[in-house]
Design a protein around this motif. Structure first.
Motif, PDB file in Angstrom:
ATOM      1  N   GLU A 657     145.177  12.531  16.981  1.00  0.00           N
ATOM      2  CA  GLU A 657     145.156  11.120  16.577  1.00  0.00           C
ATOM      3  C   GLU A 657     144.665  10.923  15.150  1.00  0.00           C
ATOM      4  OE1 GLU A 657     144.460   8.676  20.685  1.00  0.00           O
ATOM      5  OE2 GLU A 657     142.690   9.300  19.577  1.00  0.00           O
ATOM      6  N   THR A 658     143.730  11.762  14.743  1.00  0.00           N
ATOM      7  CA  THR A 658     143.100  11.554  13.428  1.00  0.00           C
ATOM      8  C   THR A 658     143.465  12.637  12.412  1.00  0.00           C
ATOM      9  OG1 THR A 658     141.163  12.858  14.043  1.00  0.00           O
ATOM     10  CG2 THR A 658     141.068  10.493  14.500  1.00  0.00           C
ATOM     11  N   GLY A 659     143.943  13.776  12.884  1.00  0.00           N
ATOM     12  CA  GLY A 659     144.231  14.878  11.975  1.00  0.00           C
ATOM     13  C   GLY A 659     143.021  15.754  11.701  1.00  0.00           C
ATOM     14  N   GLU A 660     141.915  15.420  12.344  1.00  0.00           N
ATOM     15  CA  GLU A 660     140.677  16.178  12.142  1.00  0.00           C
ATOM     16  C   GLU A 660     140.832  17.613  12.655  1.00  0.00           C
ATOM     17  OE1 GLU A 660     137.583  13.884  13.845  1.00  0.00           O
ATOM     18  OE2 GLU A 660     136.053  15.401  13.500  1.00  0.00           O
ATOM     19  N   TRP A 698     139.049  20.873   2.727  1.00  0.00           N
ATOM     20  CA  TRP A 698     138.545  19.688   2.033  1.00  0.00           C
ATOM     21  C   TRP A 698     138.533  19.760   0.521  1.00  0.00           C
ATOM     22  CZ3 TRP A 698     135.175  22.275   5.593  1.00  0.00           C
ATOM     23  CH2 TRP A 698     135.294  21.803   6.904  1.00  0.00           C
ATOM     24  N   LYS A 717     134.214  17.628  -1.593  1.00  0.00           N
ATOM     25  CA  LYS A 717     133.707  17.985  -0.270  1.00  0.00           C
ATOM     26  C   LYS A 717     133.607  19.489  -0.092  1.00  0.00           C
ATOM     27  CE  LYS A 717     134.054  13.615   1.043  1.00  0.00           C
ATOM     28  NZ  LYS A 717     132.985  12.791   1.535  1.00  0.00           N
ATOM     29  N   ASN A 723     129.802  22.310   9.214  1.00  0.00           N
ATOM     30  CA  ASN A 723     131.226  22.510   9.451  1.00  0.00           C
ATOM     31  C   ASN A 723     131.559  23.926   9.904  1.00  0.00           C
ATOM     32  OD1 ASN A 723     131.160  20.842   6.434  1.00  0.00           O
ATOM     33  ND2 ASN A 723     131.878  19.830   8.282  1.00  0.00           N
ATOM     34  N   ARG A 780     142.456  15.837   6.628  1.00  0.00           N
ATOM     35  CA  ARG A 780     142.739  15.135   7.881  1.00  0.00           C
ATOM     36  C   ARG A 780     143.964  14.241   7.726  1.00  0.00           C
ATOM     37  NH1 ARG A 780     136.564  13.554   9.853  1.00  0.00           N
ATOM     38  NH2 ARG A 780     135.917  15.708  10.111  1.00  0.00           N
ATOM     39  N   GLU A 781     144.006  13.564   6.585  1.00  0.00           N
ATOM     40  CA  GLU A 781     145.124  12.649   6.395  1.00  0.00           C
ATOM     41  C   GLU A 781     146.453  13.399   6.305  1.00  0.00           C
ATOM     42  OE1 GLU A 781     144.496   9.579   3.512  1.00  0.00           O
ATOM     43  OE2 GLU A 781     146.584   8.928   3.602  1.00  0.00           O
ATOM     44  N   PHE A 784     147.404  14.321   9.782  1.00  0.00           N
ATOM     45  CA  PHE A 784     147.794  13.080  10.444  1.00  0.00           C
ATOM     46  C   PHE A 784     149.228  12.698  10.074  1.00  0.00           C
ATOM     47  CE2 PHE A 784     148.198   8.477   9.858  1.00  0.00           C
ATOM     48  CZ  PHE A 784     147.904   7.987  11.125  1.00  0.00           C
ATOM     49  N   ARG A 785     149.527  12.745   8.775  1.00  0.00           N
ATOM     50  CA  ARG A 785     150.868  12.343   8.330  1.00  0.00           C
ATOM     51  C   ARG A 785     151.937  13.316   8.836  1.00  0.00           C
ATOM     52  NH1 ARG A 785     150.667   7.992   5.764  1.00  0.00           N
ATOM     53  NH2 ARG A 785     148.779   7.413   4.619  1.00  0.00           N
ATOM     54  N   ARG A 788     152.620  12.541  12.373  1.00  0.00           N
ATOM     55  CA  ARG A 788     153.440  11.332  12.471  1.00  0.00           C
ATOM     56  C   ARG A 788     154.904  11.643  12.210  1.00  0.00           C
ATOM     57  NH1 ARG A 788     150.990   6.052  12.437  1.00  0.00           N
ATOM     58  NH2 ARG A 788     149.531   6.380  14.142  1.00  0.00           N
TER      59      ARG A 788
ATOM     60  N   TYR B 185     133.433   7.447  10.481  1.00  0.00           N
ATOM     61  CA  TYR B 185     134.464   8.449  10.325  1.00  0.00           C
ATOM     62  C   TYR B 185     134.467   8.877   8.862  1.00  0.00           C
ATOM     63  CZ  TYR B 185     138.876  10.895  10.650  1.00  0.00           C
ATOM     64  OH  TYR B 185     139.836  11.884  10.614  1.00  0.00           O
ATOM     65  N   THR B 187     135.697  12.202   5.856  1.00  0.00           N
ATOM     66  CA  THR B 187     136.826  13.105   5.601  1.00  0.00           C
ATOM     67  C   THR B 187     136.493  14.560   5.908  1.00  0.00           C
ATOM     68  OG1 THR B 187     136.174  13.286   3.298  1.00  0.00           O
ATOM     69  CG2 THR B 187     137.844  11.656   3.820  1.00  0.00           C
ATOM     70  N   ARG B 188     135.215  14.894   5.971  1.00  0.00           N
ATOM     71  CA  ARG B 188     134.827  16.283   6.216  1.00  0.00           C
ATOM     72  C   ARG B 188     134.095  16.426   7.537  1.00  0.00           C
ATOM     73  NH1 ARG B 188     130.807  18.210   1.909  1.00  0.00           N
ATOM     74  NH2 ARG B 188     129.572  16.615   2.967  1.00  0.00           N
ATOM     75  N   GLY B 189     133.123  15.542   7.766  1.00  0.00           N
ATOM     76  CA  GLY B 189     132.266  15.680   8.938  1.00  0.00           C
ATOM     77  C   GLY B 189     130.955  16.271   8.490  1.00  0.00           C
ATOM     78  N   GLU B 192     128.033  12.606   4.826  1.00  0.00           N
ATOM     79  CA  GLU B 192     128.895  11.956   3.834  1.00  0.00           C
ATOM     80  C   GLU B 192     128.880  10.457   4.006  1.00  0.00           C
ATOM     81  OE1 GLU B 192     132.978  13.850   3.908  1.00  0.00           O
ATOM     82  OE2 GLU B 192     132.163  14.158   5.891  1.00  0.00           O
ATOM     83  N   TYR B 268     146.065   4.987   6.296  1.00  0.00           N
ATOM     84  CA  TYR B 268     145.369   5.954   7.145  1.00  0.00           C
ATOM     85  C   TYR B 268     144.047   5.370   7.628  1.00  0.00           C
ATOM     86  CZ  TYR B 268     142.945  10.277   8.487  1.00  0.00           C
ATOM     87  OH  TYR B 268     142.246  11.237   9.171  1.00  0.00           O
ATOM     88  N   GLU B 271     144.490   2.866  10.351  1.00  0.00           N
ATOM     89  CA  GLU B 271     144.754   3.526  11.631  1.00  0.00           C
ATOM     90  C   GLU B 271     143.470   4.125  12.204  1.00  0.00           C
ATOM     91  OE1 GLU B 271     147.044   3.429  13.640  1.00  0.00           O
ATOM     92  OE2 GLU B 271     146.855   5.190  14.936  1.00  0.00           O
ATOM     93  N   MET B 272     142.606   4.629  11.327  1.00  0.00           N
ATOM     94  CA  MET B 272     141.332   5.182  11.804  1.00  0.00           C
ATOM     95  C   MET B 272     140.419   4.063  12.323  1.00  0.00           C
ATOM     96  SD  MET B 272     141.749   8.377  11.719  1.00  0.00           S
ATOM     97  CE  MET B 272     143.524   8.118  11.836  1.00  0.00           C
ATOM     98  N   ILE B 275     141.441   3.701  15.870  1.00  0.00           N
ATOM     99  CA  ILE B 275     140.968   4.795  16.733  1.00  0.00           C
ATOM    100  C   ILE B 275     139.459   4.690  16.974  1.00  0.00           C
ATOM    101  CG2 ILE B 275     140.754   7.320  16.913  1.00  0.00           C
ATOM    102  CD1 ILE B 275     143.635   6.887  16.772  1.00  0.00           C
TER     103      ILE B 275
END
Lengths: 793, 292
Positions: A657-660, A698, A717, A723, A780-781, A784-785, A788, B185, B187-189, B192, B268, B271-272, B275
């Protein structure tokens, strides 16, 4: 390995205590009496003429000691291979961050304030950012109009492309007949991959202190890699002799990863010192590291492979464009060497590679752990999985089928030696339970596994010297010029000396990093060459010192020197081990000048000084085909010092769902020849994996019109400990395919470790959710794309 | 960083008189985790910096029977994260604090600083708005109480006047059967700024299965933290099922106003929002139900 008492053991790093207690000294810690602080004014435009600079207001601030501009710098350009750069821009700026003027002041704050008062007028010029556009035959902007008139260095041998005015170097490889190979192929797979800019992000930014001496010579304290290369460049810039430039790095360096080979601070600090007569320290801010401190080279890689139905590779054609940014720096050398990543692992009957170094108006690039191999392997190892998929073949099986073996001939004609890649692959596949579908998946999270092969050569030519001075107190003092950039080279080098003398590392003292006193090491600790080259030089120096010791002892013990050995500081006769004497006794007894005085000399030869030199030379190869002549190869002629190999497998979870993407598990095996210090080898691997994960998911120096958008750790990042998979889920295996010339069979290992990570992650993502990301980083994006797009198919 | 004069008042009164005197030319520094970064980048160049960290009387939190929780502006985020009392009575606040910066930052950053800097990504704001918290603002002339929902006016902008200090945050006691969840949410986790931040607070009726009250507050994807009132409206008073949650999440996404940035495109991020809103609503409903 049997019989070794010090090497092969995971002894604790010599610098561990000093580093964890904060006592270790770095260049940034040094402060000289009367020292001034430098600051640099940088271009806000990607391409412009400097029409005027007014320094008067800045010069009038109290505490400002010197202001310099392009008018003050030598007219002659410099650079590692293409001489395309001035210390400060003279008439034209070519990237956002190009140095325009510099100030020396009593404090950083005053220097900063002075920068704000410098008045520079620019006339903007059109700029070019896209690598492919810049590479074209009629590009809209030419970054260096005078390139054909520039002086070119000798290494790599220059090769311009007259009808591509932004190309400053071309590398080609021709092996067999690639079109014939494609005719034999059952399947042809063609893809374009790209990599982005990374910054090295060392803890310590670029820093140096320069002191212009009254006799016209120059002393530089620097936090850098390769003191002798710095000396060479500084001699060139300032027209000095090598004996007039002293570069000192006998302190620790807070990480480098390649970016500290280039000169960034030294020439500017030197000019400010020449103008003021005082020592000047210049330290980059973190923002400057991102804008002007060098980044990894962005690549565009077009790869076309021909394979048989059974998976045999028959042809490979690669065209690579490497974005140099505004100045070539070490880029041409990277362009020359990056093709070796394709050479090292697979049998390819017919191959063709073209690699172009292309100028743009983006910030200049530099060496980065992997030196181009990592980018090439991103394409090659992603492509191998694409091929496996199209052939409906297992990705491990496809790789196994094409692996080079000891004694094979690779695509440069070199005969392969010391290749442990198959064993690495077996180990990783086994540990990752390859072929077994992963365990539970929850909600939108899908699991996948992927792996990739990596390799990194160590560059030749390399020359390393070592001097071993045996002290009267029995201490073995090793003088060498490797850079202690955090990799722990001093520990391993001390282990080698200790092994040779049969003592513990406590009896060894390392002396390093001063061009005036420590012996030559051609390009310093770069290209994972230290252990192999300096290690060998130290072994030879120890042997030379022992020969001298045995000769002196022979006279006293009345036994032949060839019958002697040494252990724990005692020289003994092999045939009669009870007969012997200590090292101290060579210096003392009746030979001291005054009774009770400690012996500081040996009467016969003054000092016991062993010397060692180790030179690794590459075989000559054809400049257009990169082929080593067959007779040279048969005689053992080699492309590089050695190849290190690493295979990594990862297990990922991907959120549909998120691309994570999260990295659940990493298995890494590396052929290090022979692990001189296994724990430190493992740490190199873990560090490489972490850096590799960051680069995969990242890290990206984001640019807009040549300007860095994220020059800080908030928006750039880097990977964090959060991570990384849990410690138990990072498995590391050391594989030994001994190298016949390596010290105890060892090969270097620092760079290899990042080379397979990113494609392994991409392959695992594909395995999990069926999307193939060809451009780094796999944000992630982006995932995600791609998901899609796939759903919309 | 430009030159500035630094003051270290020991009392609120002293701080307020400095603020009255220097007004727009001064900046208040509590933990400094935002201000110092902005000063180093020359995004703000105050002539005067008023360091209030020494005013220890502003570092507290306590529970008042009638009015709930009161938090002094100098309370740092780590304190909120680790307080057993807050964990028991305002579970949602430590849950937010755990997602805030890094431990090092949480040790220094304060609740007042996080609110007054008014970054759209400020982590403390959405949940406090969901809880109907109010801010106590004082100046030499007196004090006023402003609902946090009305406090933020845009990125970096609030109703705080240049001579005022935010001294306290008041958080009413949540009704029974209420639970809140914040999720950011990124971008890395890990450590941040948020790309999307959503807080939700859900209250169930004591007798039936209906949701009697709900708050959905968006952070980061709006110029200032904002309630997604249309999304709230379709949930309030209803029996909640997954379909309704999905619908509310979509409406919240439509209400958000994300921009394209290097942290992600607007599409994006929108959409997040959907979610994350869906996920926090699910979690909050599950929590309240399991608590009943």
């Amino acid at each position: 390995m049997a019989g070794h008492s010090v090497v092969g053991k995971s002894i604790i790093r010599l610098d561990a205590l000093d580093k964890v207690t904060g006592k270790a000294k770095y260049c940034e810690d040094l402060k000289l009496p009367g020292m001034l602080y430098g600051k640099v004014l940088r271009s806000p435009y990607p391409h412009a003429h400097i029409t005027s600079i007014d320094t008067s207001r800045a010069e009038n601030i109290s505490g400002v000691r010197a202001v310099i501009t392009g008018r003050d710098v030598p007219e002659k350009r410099y650079g590692p291979s293409v001489f395309d750069q001035h210390t400060l821009a003279r008439r034209v700026v070519r990237y956002v961050g190009d140095p325009v003027a510099a100030v020396a002041a009593d404090s950083v704050e005053v220097a900063e304030r002075a920068l704000g008062l410098l008045k520079v007028e620019y006339e903007k010029l059109p700029a070019i950012f896209d690598i492919e556009e810049a590479w074209e035959k009629n590009p809209p902007v030419i970054v260096h109009r005078d390139l054909p008139k520039y002086e070119l260095g000798k290494f790599p041998p220059p090769r311009l492309v007259p009808d591509r005015p932004n190309v400053c170097y071309l590398r080609t490889l021709r092996h067999g007949d690639v079109e014939r190979g494609f005719k034999e192929a059952d399947l042809i797979v063609e893809n374009t991959f790209s990599t982005t800019r990374l910054q090295h992000c060392p803890f310590e930014p670029h820093v140096s202190i320069a002191q212009a001496e009254s006799d016209g010579s120059l002393t530089i304290w620097a936090g850098r890699q390769s003191i002798f290369l710095a000396r060479q460049y500084l001699c060139k810039i300032f027209n000095l002799l090598p004996s007039q430039v002293r570069v000192i790095a006998s302190h620790y360096v807070g990480g480098a990863f390649g970016c500290k080979v280039t000169l960034y601070t030294e020439p500017i600090a030197a000019m400010l010192s020449m103008k003021t007569g005082r020592p000047v320290k210049l330290t980059f801010t973190r923002e400057e590291m991102f804008s002007s401190g060098g980044t990894r080279i962005p690549f565009v890689i077009r790869i076309r492979d021909g394979v048989k139905k059974n998976g045999t590779l028959v042809a490979r054609d690669m065209e690579m464009l490497l974005g140099m940014g505004a100045y070539a720096g070490s880029g041409p050398l990277i362009t020359r060497n990056c093709i070796y990543a394709t050479v090292a692992t697979y049998r390819i009957p017919d191959a063709k590679i073209d690699a172009y170094a292309v100028y743009t108006n983006e910030p200049p690039v530099t060496s980065f752990r992997g030196f181009g191999s990592t980018q090439v392997l991103w394409a090659v190892e992603s492509q191998m999985d694409v091929i496996a998929e199209e052939l409906d073949m297992d990705a491990v099986e496809l790789r196994r089928r094409n692996l080079l073996e000891e004694g094979d001939t690779n695509i440069t004609g070199e005969i392969v030696h010391s290749i442990g890649v198959r064993e690495c692959l077996d180990k990783v596949a086994d540990s990752l339970e390859w072929g077994r579908r992963s365990k539970k998946e929850v909600g939108p999270w899908k699991r996948g596994k992927g792996l990739a092969l990596g390799n990194k050569y160590s560059m030749a030519p390399t020359g390393a010297l070592a001097i071993v001075k045996v002290r009267g107190d029995g201490i073995i003092e090793v003088h060498e010029s490797a850079d202690e950039i955090g990799q722990g080279c001093n520990t391993v080098l001390a282990q080698i000396a200790a092994e040779e003398f049969g003592v513990s590392v406590d009896e060894v003292k390392m002396v390093w990093g001063d061009t005036a006193f420590t012996p030559y090491f051609s390009r310093g600790s770069t290209s994972q060459r230290t252990t192999f080259n300096v290690g060998n030089a130290i072994r030879l120096a120890c042997q030379d010192a022992k020969r001298q010791i045995f000769e002196i002892a022979a006279e006293r013990l009345h036994e032949p020197p060839q019958d002697m050995d040494i252990k724990d500081g005692t020289i003994y006769v092999r045939s009669n081990p009870s007969q012997g004497m200590s090292i101290t006794e060579l210096f003392t007894s009746e030979r001291t000048l005054l009774p009770g005085e400690f012996g500081d000399f040996v009467e016969k030869s003054a000092e016991i000084l062993g010397k060692g030199v180790w030179v690794t030379r590459p075989a000559p190869s054809d400049p257009e085909t990169a082929q080593i002549p067959e007779n040279v190869a048969r005689m053992g002629g080699r492309l590089a010092g050695f190849f290190g190999y690493g295979v990594q497998g990862v297990e990922v979870l991907v959120n549909t769902e998120t691309g994570e993407v999260t990295i659940e598990k990493v298995v890494a095996a590396s052929d290090v020849g022979y692990p001189l210090n296994p724990k430190m080898c493992e740490q190199q691997i873990e560090g490489g994996v972490a850096m590799g994960i960051g680069s995969a998911l990242w890290e990206e120096v984001a640019l807009d019109q040549g300007k860095v958008l994220n020059p800080n750790f908030g928006n750039y990042k880097m990977v964090t400990s959060m991570n990384m998979p849990k410690t138990d889920n990072v498995k590391v295996f050391l594989i030994s395919a001994p190298h016949k010339e390596g010290p105890y069979g060892a090969k270097g290992t620092g760079e290899t470790q990042m080379t397979p990570t990113a494609p392994a992650v991409a392959n695992a993502i594909y395995n999990a959710v069926g999307v193939r990301i060809k451009d780094l980083p796999i944000t992630r994006e982006r995932v995600f794309r791609a998901l899609r797009e796939k759903a919309g198919e | 960083m430009g030159p500035f004069e630094y003051f270290e008042p020991e009392t609120v009164e002293e701080a307020l008189s400095l603020l009255r005197k220097y007004s727009d030319t001064a900046k208040v520094c509590a933990g400094g985790t935002d201000l110092v970064v902005r000063m180093r980048k020359h995004l703000v160049n105050p002539q005067f910096v008023i360091g209030i960290a020494g005013i220890r009387e502003l570092d507290y939190f306590r529970f008042e029977d009638d009015e709930g929780l009161r938090v002094g502006c100098l309370t740092n985020i780590r304190t909120i994260e680790r307080s057993p009392q807050l964990q028991e009575r305002y579970t949602m606040l430590p849950q937010v604090a755990r997602q805030f910066g890094s431990i090092a930052i949480r040790n220094v950053a304060t609740i007042g600083g996080n609110l007054c800097n008014a970054l759209p990504s400020a982590d403390m704001a959405p949940m406090l708005i969901a809880l109907s918290a109010k801010a106590k603002l004082v100046s030499i002339d007196g004090e006023r109480i402003v609902p946090l929902e009305d406090f933020f006016t845009g990125p970096g902008k609030t109703v705080l006047r240049a001579d005022e200090l935010l001294v306290e945050v008041r958080v009413p006691t949540p009704p029974p059967h209420t639970s809140g969840v914040y999720q950011k949410y990124t971008t890395r986790g890990g450590e941040e700024l948020a790309v999307v931040g959503v807080a939700t607070l859900v209250t169930w009726g004591s007798k039936d299965e209906r949701c009697t009250d709900v708050r959905i507050v968006l952070g980061t994807v709006v110029p200032a933290p904002m309630r997604a009132k249309e999304a709230e409206a379709i949930l309030k008073g209803k029996r909640i099922d997954d379909e309704l949650i999905e619908k509310a999440a979509q409406i919240a996404a439509d209400e958000s106003r994300p921009r394209d940035s290097i942290r992600g495109s607007a599409d994006y991020r929108r959409e997040m929002v959907r979610i994350i809103t869906r996920d926090v609503l699910r979690q909050a409903f599950e929590r309240t139900q399991s608590a009943r």
